[in-house]
Design a protein around this motif. Structure first.
Motif, short mmCIF file in Angstrom:
data_model
loop_
_atom_site.label_atom_id
_atom_site.label_comp_id
_atom_site.label_asym_id
_atom_site.label_seq_id
_atom_site.Cartn_x
_atom_site.Cartn_y
_atom_site.Cartn_z
N PRO A 244 1.07 -1.42 0.17
CA PRO A 244 -0.06 -0.26 0.05
C PRO A 244 1.05 1.10 0.00
N VAL A 245 0.01 2.42 -0.46
CA VAL A 245 0.98 3.23 -1.28
C VAL A 245 1.05 4.06 0.24
N ALA A 246 0.52 3.80 1.23
CA ALA A 246 0.40 4.48 1.99
C ALA A 246 1.11 4.36 3.21
N SER A 247 2.10 3.22 3.53
CA SER A 247 3.06 2.41 4.06
C SER A 247 4.34 2.48 3.58
N VAL A 248 4.75 3.35 2.79
CA VAL A 248 6.22 3.83 2.05
C VAL A 248 6.09 4.81 1.77
N LYS A 249 7.80 4.86 1.58
CA LYS A 249 8.60 6.10 1.09
C LYS A 249 9.25 5.67 0.02
N GLU A 250 9.35 6.02 -0.71
CA GLU A 250 10.65 6.49 -1.88
C GLU A 250 11.33 7.21 -2.00
N TYR A 251 12.89 7.48 -2.22
CA TYR A 251 14.35 8.17 -2.54
C TYR A 251 14.84 7.74 -4.03
N GLU A 252 14.57 8.85 -4.72
CA GLU A 252 14.98 9.38 -6.04
C GLU A 252 15.62 10.05 -7.04
N HIS A 253 17.05 9.56 -7.25
CA HIS A 253 17.28 10.53 -7.41
C HIS A 253 17.42 10.55 -9.13
N ALA A 254 17.81 10.80 -10.86
CA ALA A 254 17.52 10.72 -11.71
C ALA A 254 19.29 11.40 -11.80
N TYR A 255 19.59 10.49 -13.57
CA TYR A 255 21.58 11.43 -13.74
C TYR A 255 20.99 11.57 -14.69
N PRO A 256 21.70 12.48 -15.56
CA PRO A 256 21.29 13.81 -16.75
C PRO A 256 22.04 12.95 -17.66
N PHE A 257 22.74 11.21 -17.98
CA PHE A 257 22.84 11.21 -18.69
C PHE A 257 22.51 9.39 -18.44
N GLY A 258 23.12 8.57 -19.84
CA GLY A 258 23.16 7.40 -19.52
C GLY A 258 24.55 6.31 -20.13
N TRP A 259 24.50 5.15 -19.83
CA TRP A 259 25.38 4.79 -19.97
C TRP A 259 25.59 3.55 -21.49
N GLU B 51 26.40 -7.38 -27.69
CA GLU B 51 25.70 -6.26 -27.18
C GLU B 51 26.06 -4.88 -27.16
N LYS B 52 25.24 -4.28 -27.41
CA LYS B 52 25.76 -2.84 -26.95
C LYS B 52 24.33 -2.28 -26.94
N SER B 53 24.05 -1.57 -25.32
CA SER B 53 23.14 -0.56 -25.00
C SER B 53 22.73 0.64 -24.38
N ILE B 54 22.08 1.17 -24.09
CA ILE B 54 22.26 2.67 -23.78
C ILE B 54 21.21 2.47 -21.78
N ALA B 55 22.18 2.66 -21.32
CA ALA B 55 21.20 2.02 -19.51
C ALA B 55 21.50 4.12 -19.29
#
Length: 392
Positions: free
Chosen positions: A172-187, A264-268
């Motif tokens: 349940p959403v009311a029971s949790v807390k989320e922390y997030e930070h997005a970086y402005p590039f990929g690998w 294999e080649k990809s961007i993450a």
């Protein structure tokens, strides 16, 4: 068809399989459910640097033979800034090593042993997996396979199903807390059957951007560069990527690069993410279901392994000793290590990348930090302790 077991495990990646093997080794019943096929799971290109916590689990399971025979123990790694190479001697500073052994190979070892260890794995359940009644003592899992609905009744459910799986979303959403930070590039990564350009990993901070020289074996290399999120794999044909790697890794390492066609080649994209708490009722989260780290510190698979180490001990204590304290404390204990690994990955990412919008001051701080690292054994020791993996 209905099943009954002690622990239902969702996800047959390394976390779910390691947990299943540890529980079966202790005589605890479990069933693993996986949305994808075995071939798909073994085809995923993932991490390759294993901390001691991960290799110790494989040894405890007596499944580390191929890992020790084919893996590459590493005594150190390198930070490059321009033409300077700063070696972090993790073996001298900590007495430990890391092991280069592809996640795919570790997963294969776990899958190959499942049948003989009486660990049932149900493959190809698609998106039908759902968890029910997790707030009580009789949770269950349902899924569709071969046109039929199946149910697994269990005392506990372990969500080892990655960031997009159903486990975390069931809390349940009311029971949790989320922390997030997005970086402005990929690998942008390339995997090729060519020998590594250096016997140890190189993390490079170049004026043109970040680069990483890594490996999966003595004949298979994995390289990365950071690119804007607006770019695509099609923007980077093999020759352009090899040319860029040679520049960013510096003249010495660049001259030793052996080029070859991409397997294999990809961007993450890169991000930091933590979901708290990592348990709710009879449901527990492990690995990417509960946290994501940028790959800069090689912590993703290893954090999953430490989650599994904590959870397996707690569940074994519950079933074998009627000890409920460890189960109740799983999330708090696991998150202590998760936050420290997130900090290290964030720190190394900030140190080794040129961020859009950063100016002369931010770059001067990177130069000062790298110079401090190069001349301080205390700082090198702190980095080595984090890289090789903090104790459980």
């Amino acid at each position: 068809m209905d099943y009954k077991t002690d622990v239902a495990i969702i996800g047959a990646g390394p976390a779910g399989l390691m947990l299943g093997h540890l529980l079966r080794q202790a005589g605890i019943g479990c069933i693993v459910v996986e949305r994808s096929s075995q071939e798909h799971v073994l085809g995923r290109i993932r991490a390759g640097v294993l901390e001691r916590v991960t290799t110790d689990i494989m040894d405890q399971l007596e499944l580390g033979g191929r890992m020790h025979a084919e893996g590459m123990p590493e005594d150190g790694f390198n930070l490059a800034d321009g033409e300077r190479l700063i070696r972090i001697d993790i073996k001298r500073l900590t007495g430990k090593q890391v092991m280069v052994y592809g996640q795919t190979e570790l997963t294969r070892d776990l899958i190959d042993a499942a049948a003989s260890r009486d660990l049932p794995v149900i493959w190809q359940t698609g998106d039908s997996v759902a968890v029910h009644q997790i707030d009580g003592e009789a949770p269950y899992v349902t899924f569709e396979k071969d046109g039929e609905t199946h149910r697994i009744d269990a005392r506990f459910i372990a969500g080892c199903d990655g960031f997009h799986g159903p486990s975390r979303r069931a809390i349940p959403v009311a029971s949790v807390k989320e922390y997030e930070h997005a970086y402005p590039f990929g690998w942008l990564g390339i995997l090729a059957d060519v020998p590594p350009c250096n016997p140890e990993l190189i993390y490079a901070n170049h004026e043109r951007g970040f680069a990483l020289a890594s490996m999966r074996s003595r004949t298979r290399s994995r390289y990365y560069i950071d690119v804007p999120l607006t770019e695509t794999v099609e923007d980077w044909p093999d020759d352009r990527l090899w040319d860029e790697l040679a520049v960013r890794l510096g003249p010495e390492a660049g001259a030793r690069i052996t080029r070859g066609p991409a397997l294999e080649k990809s961007i993450a994209p890169l991000r930091s993410y933590i979901f708290t708490p990592m348990q709710y009722g009879s449901l527990f989260l492990c690995g990417d279901a509960g946290h994501i780290v940028p790959p800069t510190g090689a912590k993703g698979l290893n954090l999953a392994a430490s989650d599994v180490a904590y959870l397996s001990r707690a569940l074994i204590a519950w079933f074998k000793k009627n000890d409920r304290e460890q189960v109740a404390g799983y999330s708090a204990l696991a998150l202590k290590r998760v936050w420290k690994a997130e900090r290290f990955s964030w720190y190394l990412t900030k140190l080794m990348h040129r961020f859009p919008g950063d100016g002369d001051f931010e770059r001067a701080m990177q130069v000062a930090e790298l110079d401090y690292i190069a001349n301080s054994e205390a700082m090198q020791t702190a980095i080595a302790e984090n890289y090789v993996g903090l104790p459980l």
